[in-house]
Design a protein around this motif. Structure first.
Motif, short mmCIF file in Angstrom:
data_model
loop_
_atom_site.label_atom_id
_atom_site.label_comp_id
_atom_site.label_asym_id
_atom_site.label_seq_id
_atom_site.Cartn_x
_atom_site.Cartn_y
_atom_site.Cartn_z
N THR A 1 -30.27 8.05 -85.87
CA THR A 1 -31.59 8.26 -86.45
C THR A 1 -32.21 6.91 -86.76
O THR A 1 -31.63 6.11 -87.50
CB THR A 1 -31.50 9.12 -87.73
N HIS B 1 -34.68 11.10 -83.71
CA HIS B 1 -34.26 12.09 -84.70
C HIS B 1 -32.87 12.59 -84.36
O HIS B 1 -32.65 13.17 -83.29
CB HIS B 1 -35.25 13.26 -84.70
N ILE C 1 -33.47 12.84 -91.94
CA ILE C 1 -34.63 11.95 -91.86
C ILE C 1 -34.94 11.33 -93.21
O ILE C 1 -35.31 10.15 -93.30
CB ILE C 1 -35.85 12.73 -91.33
#
Length: 441
Positions: free
Chosen positions: A53, A141, A145
């Motif tokens: 991420t 992603h 997050i």
């Protein structure tokens, strides 16, 4: 574009692995993914990687008029963007519910916790204050997050430098970085979010869930805390009932993780400060690891230049002696040359090729003329047979074929000659038929 749902087999596999205290990436239940921080060439720009991420943080500032109810305080603004580059499920131009929740959580974590001294952002009370804007862009992603975004926001704020100003009466002068050194922001503490995923109504707990684990989880608990173990905000979603002991256990785990991440942030900031002070290379290009296809650079290999002459002599002595044969140039044709006995040069003289083409053309003309002679001989033979036997009559098609093959001058003569012969032969045949009919009557 909607995200592809997990199949029943994948869902059962993930839940079965969680029951057996196993995760797809090999982590334990309370393990956090590796955090990597890299800074850009400008102040206030950074990229935070939490596993796969990735979040880009950029801080900017401008002088604006303050709010009426807070005339002596600066303004903080946070904006998180989810682009289709991060995941196909994020559509441009729309604000999904997830984005609204994340923005609200960031504001509560960073602005409502008073981590930044907003009064230090005031230039002239009621006239001019600094507005600090934090833009966060999700680049990739892979789950969790909010944790990556909170780390990117606080790192970008700590790394940012605003221009220096001076006030003389009602005049406000803004200085460039060349005139005066930029001023860092006044930060009291660093709140960081830590996420916990619950499965099977709170029976199983995972720290830092990945994207696939988020799809099968029943609930999510987010705790924002600083290194002094002060809870800045807490949020539970998913509709599960959590016990007091579960929340306390999560808060203890959060304290440990926040202390580790805060130490990592401080080390990264200190290293960047040293590099900039010493005049070394810095920026995103330098943060890319070597020996990768995207880096376009390799580490320099040390070369030992001592005793080069001796080593060269040893190599020459061990090598085979050169052959006595010396290749001489070979002239195949005018305008070309060849050295050695390799393949022949395909670049020939154009005159010979033209001669060959002319010879081929002459041979074709000879064959066509010979064919015409043969056809004229056949026509003569046919005409002789007509004279011997008057009952044979050529059809019109045969005559046309014969005429087409004749030259233009003889065409008319042969046609007139053949037409007269046809008329005579047809008359004779007609007279014979008449005589036969009379004889029968």
């Amino acid at each position: 574009m909607k995200e592809t749902p997990l199949s029943n087999c994948e869902r059962r596999f993930l839940l079965r692995a969680i029951e057996e205290r196993k995760r797809l990436d090999g982590r334990q239940s309370y393990d956090y993914r590796n955090v990597r921080i890299s800074f850009g060439a400008d102040y206030g720009c950074c990229i935070v990687e939490l596993g796969r991420t990735r979040v880009l943080g950029q801080v900017s500032c401008e002088l604006v008029s303050p709010k009426l109810n807070r005339a002596t305080e600066g303004i903080l603004f946070f904006n998180l963007e989810l682009s289709p580059m991060a995941a196909p499920a994020f559509e441009p131009g729309r604000q999904p519910e997830l984005l609204v929740k994340l923005n609200r959580l960031l504001e509560r974590c960073l602005r409502n916790s008073k981590c930044i001294d907003t009064e230090s952002l005031c230039v002239v009370a009621g006239v001019k204050v600094w507005q600090i804007r934090v833009d966060l862009h999700l680049l990739n992603h892979d789950g969790n997050i909010i944790d990556a975004a909170s780390i990117a926001a606080i790192v970008a704020l700590c790394h940012f430098r605003r221009p220096d100003v001076s006030v003389q009466g009602e005049e406000v002068t803004l200085y460039t970085p060349e005139e005066r050194d930029p001023v860092p922001l006044s930060i009291h503490h660093m709140p960081i979010c830590v996420s916990f995923a619950f499965f099977q109504q709170g029976t199983y707990l995972l720290v830092d869930p990945s994207e696939r684990e988020e799809r099968v989880m029943d609930g999510l608990l987010v705790i924002a805390m600083n290194k002094h173990r002060e809870i800045c905000t807490i949020q539970s979603s998913g509709g599960i009932m959590l016990l007091k002991d579960q929340v306390l256990r999560c808060s203890k785990i959060t304290g440990v993780k926040v202390a580790e991440i805060t130490e990592l942030i401080q080390k990264a900031l200190e290293n960047d400060r040293k590099v900039r002070k010493e005049g070394g290379k810095f920026g995103f290009a330098e943060s890319i690891p070597n020996q990768k296809i995207s880096a376009f650079k390799m580490e320099r290999a040390p070369v030992d230049t001592n005793d080069v002459e001796e080593q060269a002599e040893e190599i020459i002595m061990k090598a085979d002696p050169p052959s006595d044969f010396v290749a001489k140039p070979i002239l195949r044709m005018p305008g070309t040359a060849q050295i050695g006995e390799g393949l022949e040069n395909s670049w020939g003289d154009f005159e010979e090729s033209e001669r060959e083409e002319e010879e081929e053309g002459n041979s074709d003309d000879a064959t066509t003329s010979g064919g015409q002679k043969m056809e004229t001989e056949e026509i003569n033979i046919v005409s002789k047979t007509k004279k011997d036997d008057d009952t044979i009559i050529l059809s019109d098609s045969e005559e046309e074929e014969v005429v087409i093959l004749e030259p233009e001058e003889t065409h008319k003569k042969t046609r007139t000659h053949t037409t007269t012969k046809q008329e005579n032969s047809s008359k004779k045949a007609f007279n014979k038929k008449r005589k036969k009919k009379r004889a029968t009557h």
